[in-house]
Design a protein around this motif. Structure first.
Motif, PDB file in Angstrom:
ATOM      1  N   PHE A 176      52.594  24.684  11.962  1.00  0.00           N
ATOM      2  CA  PHE A 176      51.375  24.640  12.776  1.00  0.00           C
ATOM      3  C   PHE A 176      51.587  23.808  14.039  1.00  0.00           C
ATOM      4  CE2 PHE A 176      46.951  22.859  13.436  1.00  0.00           C
ATOM      5  CZ  PHE A 176      46.424  24.032  13.950  1.00  0.00           C
ATOM      6  N   GLU A 177      52.404  22.766  13.918  1.00  0.00           N
ATOM      7  CA  GLU A 177      52.673  21.902  15.058  1.00  0.00           C
ATOM      8  C   GLU A 177      53.925  22.326  15.818  1.00  0.00           C
ATOM      9  OE1 GLU A 177      52.529  17.858  13.693  1.00  0.00           O
ATOM     10  OE2 GLU A 177      50.333  17.919  13.528  1.00  0.00           O
ATOM     11  N   GLY A 178      54.459  23.505  15.475  1.00  0.00           N
ATOM     12  CA  GLY A 178      55.554  24.074  16.243  1.00  0.00           C
ATOM     13  C   GLY A 178      56.918  23.493  15.957  1.00  0.00           C
ATOM     14  N   ARG A 179      57.108  22.915  14.767  1.00  0.00           N
ATOM     15  CA  ARG A 179      58.397  22.312  14.406  1.00  0.00           C
ATOM     16  C   ARG A 179      59.038  23.077  13.256  1.00  0.00           C
ATOM     17  NH1 ARG A 179      57.074  18.177  12.036  1.00  0.00           N
ATOM     18  NH2 ARG A 179      54.846  17.899  12.448  1.00  0.00           N
ATOM     19  N   THR A 180      60.351  22.970  13.131  1.00  0.00           N
ATOM     20  CA  THR A 180      61.075  23.656  12.059  1.00  0.00           C
ATOM     21  C   THR A 180      61.602  22.685  11.016  1.00  0.00           C
ATOM     22  OG1 THR A 180      63.118  23.597  13.352  1.00  0.00           O
ATOM     23  CG2 THR A 180      61.762  25.581  13.533  1.00  0.00           C
ATOM     24  N   LYS A 181      61.236  21.415  11.123  1.00  0.00           N
ATOM     25  CA  LYS A 181      61.695  20.429  10.152  1.00  0.00           C
ATOM     26  C   LYS A 181      60.533  19.532   9.741  1.00  0.00           C
ATOM     27  CE  LYS A 181      65.835  17.757   9.175  1.00  0.00           C
ATOM     28  NZ  LYS A 181      67.156  17.327   9.695  1.00  0.00           N
ATOM     29  N   VAL A 182      60.360  19.364   8.435  1.00  0.00           N
ATOM     30  CA  VAL A 182      59.266  18.551   7.910  1.00  0.00           C
ATOM     31  C   VAL A 182      59.591  17.075   8.061  1.00  0.00           C
ATOM     32  CG1 VAL A 182      58.029  17.916   5.802  1.00  0.00           C
ATOM     33  CG2 VAL A 182      58.509  20.329   6.289  1.00  0.00           C
ATOM     34  N   THR A 183      58.591  16.297   8.468  1.00  0.00           N
ATOM     35  CA  THR A 183      58.749  14.852   8.606  1.00  0.00           C
ATOM     36  C   THR A 183      57.963  14.130   7.517  1.00  0.00           C
ATOM     37  OG1 THR A 183      56.816  14.564  10.037  1.00  0.00           O
ATOM     38  CG2 THR A 183      58.905  15.146  11.110  1.00  0.00           C
ATOM     39  N   VAL A 184      58.217  12.821   7.399  1.00  0.00           N
ATOM     40  CA  VAL A 184      57.481  12.004   6.431  1.00  0.00           C
ATOM     41  C   VAL A 184      55.987  12.021   6.746  1.00  0.00           C
ATOM     42  CG1 VAL A 184      57.141   9.665   5.546  1.00  0.00           C
ATOM     43  CG2 VAL A 184      59.460  10.521   5.945  1.00  0.00           C
ATOM     44  N   GLN A 185      55.645  12.031   8.035  1.00  0.00           N
ATOM     45  CA  GLN A 185      54.232  12.044   8.421  1.00  0.00           C
ATOM     46  C   GLN A 185      53.544  13.345   8.005  1.00  0.00           C
ATOM     47  OE1 GLN A 185      52.441   9.505   9.504  1.00  0.00           O
ATOM     48  NE2 GLN A 185      54.312   8.282   9.283  1.00  0.00           N
ATOM     49  N   ASP A 186      54.280  14.448   8.038  1.00  0.00           N
ATOM     50  CA  ASP A 186      53.702  15.715   7.546  1.00  0.00           C
ATOM     51  C   ASP A 186      53.321  15.578   6.076  1.00  0.00           C
ATOM     52  OD1 ASP A 186      54.124  17.009   9.993  1.00  0.00           O
ATOM     53  OD2 ASP A 186      56.143  17.633   9.435  1.00  0.00           O
ATOM     54  N   ILE A 187      54.234  15.003   5.303  1.00  0.00           N
ATOM     55  CA  ILE A 187      53.978  14.840   3.870  1.00  0.00           C
ATOM     56  C   ILE A 187      52.796  13.908   3.643  1.00  0.00           C
ATOM     57  CG2 ILE A 187      54.973  14.095   1.666  1.00  0.00           C
ATOM     58  CD1 ILE A 187      57.741  14.760   2.894  1.00  0.00           C
ATOM     59  N   ARG A 188      52.746  12.828   4.410  1.00  0.00           N
ATOM     60  CA  ARG A 188      51.651  11.864   4.257  1.00  0.00           C
ATOM     61  C   ARG A 188      50.300  12.523   4.500  1.00  0.00           C
ATOM     62  NH1 ARG A 188      51.735   6.443   7.702  1.00  0.00           N
ATOM     63  NH2 ARG A 188      52.107   5.395   5.734  1.00  0.00           N
ATOM     64  N   ARG A 189      50.236  13.405   5.484  1.00  0.00           N
ATOM     65  CA  ARG A 189      48.959  14.032   5.838  1.00  0.00           C
ATOM     66  C   ARG A 189      48.469  15.030   4.784  1.00  0.00           C
ATOM     67  NH1 ARG A 189      49.284  16.243  11.822  1.00  0.00           N
ATOM     68  NH2 ARG A 189      47.179  16.940  11.275  1.00  0.00           N
ATOM     69  N   VAL A 190      49.381  15.605   4.007  1.00  0.00           N
ATOM     70  CA  VAL A 190      48.962  16.633   3.047  1.00  0.00           C
ATOM     71  C   VAL A 190      48.999  16.167   1.591  1.00  0.00           C
ATOM     72  CG1 VAL A 190      49.747  18.460   4.602  1.00  0.00           C
ATOM     73  CG2 VAL A 190      51.274  17.663   2.783  1.00  0.00           C
ATOM     74  N   VAL A 191      49.696  15.069   1.312  1.00  0.00           N
ATOM     75  CA  VAL A 191      49.933  14.702  -0.092  1.00  0.00           C
ATOM     76  C   VAL A 191      48.634  14.416  -0.849  1.00  0.00           C
ATOM     77  CG1 VAL A 191      50.292  12.225   0.353  1.00  0.00           C
ATOM     78  CG2 VAL A 191      51.417  13.346  -1.609  1.00  0.00           C
TER      79      VAL A 191
END
Length: 389
Positions: free
Chosen positions: A337-352
């Motif tokens: 959704f944010e136009g990236r091809t690699k997941v970051t720790v912040q991505d996980i934090r936002r959805v966990v």
């Protein structure tokens, strides 16, 4: 499953959505060798998704499920009058039109065999050219009083025996195929009906059997349930089947409440003008969703991060592996959704929290964690200070 049938035609299919007449009338055309026709449709204006203030948890969960429907749907619990139904209708209206086989009760895709009814699949295999129409993504409201026959569909046994044909009357699951199925007050729905909905949402198919006759049709949809926690929670076994769980609360800030009231009043007084005002934002978000669906297959998540996600689930004593799977999928959808091809720790934090909070409850009488426990364990496993959140 994808809601986006023809990304290149998004602008054309949506450019008329805010015109004052709200009519879609296009002459017959031929695209890619298939006859494509548009029906004249007059639709009631829908409050735009991008104009909805607050409720970020709910909006994020819904958008991620649109990008990757395999996340498994959303359970939205919150106070009365907080815009749950308005937001879900706005999401359905935001999505671009899809190509469907004309007059097909299952909204069959003209190209994807997994989204075709049996009759359409046979015709495609025989090389028969099928008429195709563009159609808005369907949002189906499931009423609390619905019977299992109304939900799943029925088989006309008398006609089947006398004429030798499988006479099937499609239900709400057929109508919801390739769309959104919304169940308000899902916590008040009979448990066996919730089981039917969740089974269909997970498998993508609905099977009706009666007197030795079996009918099977595609039923791929985003399942969205909502309810008021004051009226009771779903059983933990059923809650676990929902991919994500969003909590919404009544806005307390007076200035924000005034803004919401003013926006609603402006929309009610002149819907076309309000829609025109937000059209650019709507188009931008629609394109982001299209690009995210296309990018999703390219998104990766490092092995170390996957291990830590599973460690969080283990330390929270989450039963089964649904929590691990959904968290991985949601993090990938957010990165896309944010136009990236690699997941970051912040991505996980936002959805966990959205993915795990409803999986912690073991006792039906216990309340669902607000998210503090999930974030606390997440911070410990990932080595992030809680005060940085």
């Amino acid at each position: 499953m994808s809601f986006i049938a023809n990304p290149s035609a998004i602008e054309d299919s949506q450019s008329v959505s805010s015109k004052k007449s709200h009519k879609v009338s296009t002459p017959s055309a031929v695209e890619n060798g298939q006859a494509v026709r548009h029906a004249t449709v007059r639709r009631r204006p829908v409050f735009p998704f991008t104009a909805i203030v607050g409720q970020e948890e709910m909006k994020l969960a819904l958008l991620l499920n649109v990008i990757d429907p395999k996340i498994g749907g959303v359970m939205i619990m919150g106070d009365r009058g907080t815009g749950k139904t308005t937001t879900i209708r706005a999401l359905a209206d935001l999505l671009p039109e899809i190509d469907v086989v004309a007059d097909d009760p299952f909204n069959s895709s003209p190209t994807d065999p997994e989204l075709m009814g049996e009759t359409v699949r046979q015709q495609v295999e025989q090389g028969i050219e099928l008429p195709v129409v563009k159609k808005k993504v369907t949002m189906v409201d499931l009423p609390l009083g619905a019977t299992e026959d109304r939900v799943c569909g029925t088989i006309d046994i008398e006609k089947a025996l006398s004429e030798g044909v499988k006479a099937f009357e499609p239900g709400l699951l057929a109508k919801a195929n390739r769309g959104i199925l919304y169940v308000d007050e899902v916590n008040l729905l009979d448990d066996h009906l919730v089981d039917v909905l969740l089974d269909s949402a997970a498998s993508g198919w609905n099977t009706v059997e009666r007197e030795g006759i079996s009918i099977r049709h595609p039923a791929r949809f985003v399942l969205v349930g909502s309810g008021n926690p004051e009226e009771g929670e779903l059983r933990p076994q059923l809650l676990d089947r929902f991919g994500m769980h969003a909590e919404i609360r009544t806005v307390k800030d007076p200035a924000l409440r005034v803004q919401i009231v003013e926006q609603r009043t402006e929309f009610d007084q002149d819907p076309p003008a309000f829609l025109e005002k937000h059209q650019a934002q709507q188009d931008e978000l629609r394109h982001r969703l299209v690009k995210a669906q296309e990018l999703l297959k390219q998104v990766t998540i490092d092995y170390d991060l996957r291990v830590k996600i599973s460690q969080v689930c283990a330390e929270l004593n989450v039963d089964g592996l649904r929590g691990d799977i959904v968290t991985n999928r949601a993090a990938k959808a957010l990165a896309a959704f944010e136009g990236r091809t690699k997941v970051t720790v912040q991505d996980i934090r936002r959805v966990v929290t959205l993915c795990l909070r409803h999986r912690l409850r073991k006792d039906p009488l216990e309340s669902i964690d607000s998210g503090y426990k999930v974030q606390k364990v997440f911070s410990e496993v990932f080595g992030i200070q809680e005060e940085e959140q």
